[in-house]
Every structure is written in structure tokens, then in C-alpha cells.
Design a protein around this motif. Structure first.
Motif, mmCIF file in Angstrom:
data_model
loop_
_atom_site.group_PDB
_atom_site.id
_atom_site.type_symbol
_atom_site.label_atom_id
_atom_site.label_comp_id
_atom_site.label_asym_id
_atom_site.label_seq_id
_atom_site.Cartn_x
_atom_site.Cartn_y
_atom_site.Cartn_z
ATOM 1 N N ARG A 1 79.793 60.404 53.772
ATOM 2 C CA ARG A 1 81.099 60.041 54.319
ATOM 3 C C ARG A 1 82.250 60.823 53.680
ATOM 4 N NH1 ARG A 1 77.604 56.215 55.028
ATOM 5 N NH2 ARG A 1 77.834 54.697 56.722
ATOM 6 N N PRO B 1 79.161 52.029 54.432
ATOM 7 C CA PRO B 1 78.220 52.668 53.506
ATOM 8 C C PRO B 1 77.269 51.692 52.846
ATOM 9 C CG PRO B 1 80.409 52.547 52.522
ATOM 10 C CD PRO B 1 80.552 52.131 53.960
ATOM 11 N N THR C 1 70.174 57.760 60.505
ATOM 12 C CA THR C 1 70.883 56.470 60.468
ATOM 13 C C THR C 1 72.395 56.654 60.479
ATOM 14 O OG1 THR C 1 71.084 56.299 58.053
ATOM 15 C CG2 THR C 1 69.014 55.542 59.038
ATOM 16 N N VAL C 2 72.871 57.894 60.463
ATOM 17 C CA VAL C 2 74.299 58.179 60.264
ATOM 18 C C VAL C 2 74.989 58.420 61.602
ATOM 19 C CG1 VAL C 2 75.965 59.777 59.236
ATOM 20 C CG2 VAL C 2 73.904 59.126 57.960
ATOM 21 N N THR D 1 74.945 57.556 50.681
ATOM 22 C CA THR D 1 75.815 56.927 51.674
ATOM 23 C C THR D 1 77.296 57.159 51.390
ATOM 24 O OG1 THR D 1 75.698 54.773 50.543
ATOM 25 C CG2 THR D 1 74.117 55.178 52.317
ATOM 26 N N ARG E 1 76.836 50.690 61.348
ATOM 27 C CA ARG E 1 76.604 52.084 60.953
ATOM 28 C C ARG E 1 77.813 52.675 60.241
ATOM 29 N NH1 ARG E 1 71.777 53.652 62.730
ATOM 30 N NH2 ARG E 1 70.953 52.883 64.715
ATOM 31 N N ILE F 1 81.758 56.050 61.812
ATOM 32 C CA ILE F 1 82.324 56.100 60.463
ATOM 33 C C ILE F 1 83.810 56.421 60.530
ATOM 34 C CG2 ILE F 1 82.353 57.475 58.337
ATOM 35 C CD1 ILE F 1 79.249 57.696 58.683
ATOM 36 N N ASN G 1 74.718 50.902 55.404
ATOM 37 C CA ASN G 1 73.906 52.092 55.653
ATOM 38 C C ASN G 1 72.709 52.155 54.712
ATOM 39 O OD1 ASN G 1 74.872 55.619 56.155
ATOM 40 N ND2 ASN G 1 72.958 54.568 56.582
ATOM 41 N N ARG G 2 72.891 51.648 53.486
ATOM 42 C CA ARG G 2 71.756 51.610 52.545
ATOM 43 C C ARG G 2 70.592 50.827 53.125
ATOM 44 N NH1 ARG G 2 74.276 49.628 46.809
ATOM 45 N NH2 ARG G 2 75.922 51.203 46.534
#
Length: 336
Positions: free
Chosen positions: A234, A51, A272-273, A230, A48, A278, A54-55
Motif C-alpha cells: 500500500r 491492511p 488478494t490485493v 500488507t 480488501r 485500497i 489483508n493478512r
């Protein structure tokens, strides 16, 4: 595309370059590379924090591939050897039976010479990595896994818009997705300043484009929006401070901030974030940039849930499709 090894280097005069040689094997409907689409056969390994990974999490959610393609999640930190499954009981992936993702790479390529990257797809019966080509991966989810899409899955890469999507994606990748890294890993002042100028020139161009339209291409979400999101999600948490991309925060760029909130509040994106992962990844793993390993408490992230007003531009998030349902319980982001 986030790596535990040496895919990120500094070239002459301190300019950052990225190793873009990935495992190009594809999983296709006809199996032409030896790996046909089969539900239950493959495991997507992501993190997670990353980036690029994350896609794949977003596209898998939007298309409803959760039952066809299982998910293994690495923790937010790694050493020079590999991403690891330290979130799982015993720090071992329950399906692949490994602690180090590198074991799946070495099972297929015993002398694999590059960094161990996520996302990756592993062939469960053999335990061998199939591909880590993150850019092709999501396109193949859209075009090759169609037999396993959920009813109402959106068209993320429609035929009529592919040339325009590809064109936008080239800009977004070169100047934004990779642009923040070009700033953060610059090895000299001149290289950093050149990277900074390129990044914000592109963000200004994208802001102008999005001032007139809700989404980057067409009137619905496409692959292009996934790729830009993504990085934007961030931006304030890590890129503004950690990578010195500090002309403005995303929250100070009205069009892009509203656009990013619109997507964040769309099912399949914000769910999903994991902001905690992160921040931990960037501030702990990049010891050359942040040698103390201190993870900042801020910024205030509550603004992601505020109204964005982008509905006034029209458009339909899922086109003729429908939103995905909630994430499976085991895949819920803690505190999300």
C-alpha cells in the motif's frame, strides 16, 4: 483492525495512538473459549482495502482454508457506524443476512463500545461476532485449524522460529504497520516528524536485513513476511502521498521494492490485493486528511509485475510445501 468508529485518536501534542483492545475470544481445536474449530460454522469478514484484514486473506489462501472458512467482503468505504456489505446483491451479506457488520457485533455485545473493525469472524448459526483480534487470528489459522489445511500448506509459524518471528513482528507492527498511521494521523508538526523518522529508520533496518536474505525469518515465507507485505504493498498507492510518508517511494528503495515484488508475484499474495479498493478507502474515508474525497489516478502500478531477482538469495517460498492453487472464482480480484 480498520475501524468505522473511534479506535484511532490523537493523543497529547498530536501523537497518534491506536486502541488495541480487541475481542480476545479464540476459535481453537479444543474449543476452550466455547468456539471449537468447525468447517462451515464461521465466516471471515474482511475488506480488501484494509491492511489488517489483508493478512487474513493471504494466510487463508496460503493454508487452503477456503472450503473450511467462508469469506464475506465489505466494500472499501464506510461511515462512522460500520463497514457494510455493499458489494453484495441488495447490499446484504448472503450468508449472514446483514448490511452492517455492526449487527454481528451488537448481536453478541449489545452495548459494544468500540469501533466496528475488520477483520472479524462471525459465528454463522448465532450471527454473533466471535473475535476481531487480527493478530491472533492468523496465528490461530496456522496453529489451530491444521486439520483443515490443504496438502502442502506452508508452515507460517514454525516452532523453531517463533521467538524470532515474534521479535520481528513487534518491530514491524510498532514502527511500520502502525508507523504509517502514526505519520498520517499526527495532529502536529513535531509529532509527524518524529513518526516519519521512526518509520524510515525501521524501513532502513528492514532493508539491511533483507539485503542478505530472501525472507525475514528463516528461508521460507512466514507470518512475519505476511505482516510486512500488507503495508509495503500500500505504500506508494496511499501512504507515500496520503499519509505523507514521502522520504522515498517504495519503488525508490531497491531492496524493499524487490522483496515486495517477490511476495506480490507469489501465489496467495498479489492475488488478494485490490489497488482500486485500497485507494478508494483511504482517500474517501479519511475526510479529515483528504476533504475533497478525490482519489488520485496514479501511481503506475505496472512495476509490480517486473522481475525482482530475489531468487539469487536462495530460499524456498513455501519451504517443504507447495503453492496454493488459484483463488476460487467468486474471490477473484476484479481486473487482477
Amino acid at each position: 483492525m480498520e475501524s468505522s468508529g473511534t479506535t484511532e485518536t490523537s493523543a497529547e501534542r498530536g501523537a497518534f495512538t491506536r486502541d488495541t483492545n480487541y475481542i480476545g475470544t479464540r476459535i481453537t481445536a479444543d474449543g476452550r473459549d466455547g468456539y471449537p474449530v468447525e468447517p462451515g460454522r464461521y465466516r471471515l469478514v474482511a475488506a480488501r482495502a484494509c491492511p489488517w484484514a489483508n493478512r487474513t486473506l493471504i494466510v487463508r489462501r496460503l493454508l487452503g482454508l477456503e472450503d473450511a472458512l467462508s469469506l464475506g467482503l465489505c466494500g472499501p468505504t464506510h461511515d462512522e457506524r460500520s463497514w457494510t456489505f455493499d458489494l453484495d446483491p441488495g447490499e446484504v451479506d448472503p450468508v449472514l443476512g446483514i448490511h452492517f457488520l455492526r449487527d454481528a457485533y451488537l448481536a453478541r455485545f449489545p452495548d459494544y463500545p468500540r469501533g466496528i473493525t475488520v477483520p472479524a469472524i462471525v459465528d454463522v448459526p448465532t450471527g454473533q461476532v466471535v473475535t476481531n483480534d487480527y493478530a491472533q487470528m492468523t496465528l490461530d489459522f496456522t496453529t489451530e485449524w491444521t486439520a483443515h489445511h490443504r496438502p502442502g500448506a506452508p508452515e507460517l509459524y514454525p516452532d523453531a522460529l517463533r521467538d524470532e518471528i515474534d521479535e520481528v513482528n513487534r518491530l514491524v507492527y510498532s514502527e511500520v504497520n502502525n508507523g504509517v498511521y502514526r505519520c498520517g494521523f499526527a495532529g502536529g508538526q513535531a509529532a509527524y516528524e518524529a513518526a516519519y523518522d521512526r518509520l524510515f529508520t525501521a524501513l532502513d533496518q528492514l532493508s539491511e536485513r533483507l539485503s542478505r536474505r530472501r525472507y525475514l525469518v528463516g528461508d521460507a515465507i512466514t507470518e512475519a513476511d505476511v505482516r510486512l507485505f500488507t503495508t509495503l504493498v500500500r505504500f506508494d498507492a496511499v501512504y507515500h502521498g496520503h499519509f505523507k510518508c514521502n522520504r522515498q517511494k517504495l519503488a525508490e528503495l531497491p531492496v524493499l521494492w524487490a522483496y515486495a515484488r517477490d511476495l506480490f508475484q507469489t501465489p496467495g499474495f498479489g492475488d488478494t490485493v485490490d489497488f482500486a479498493q485500497i485507494k478508494t478507502h483511504y482517500y474517501v474515508v479519511h475526510s479529515g486528511i483528504n476533504p475533497t474525497g478525490i482519489v488520485p489516478k496514479g501511481p503506475d502500478l505496472s512495476g509490480w509485475h517486473t522481475p525482482h531477482g530475489r531468487e539469487a538469495l536462495g530460499g524456498r517460498p513455501f519451504g517443504d510445501g507447495t503453492p496454493p492453487g488459484p483463488p476460487p472464482a467468486p474471490e477473484l480480484v476484479p481486473g487482477g
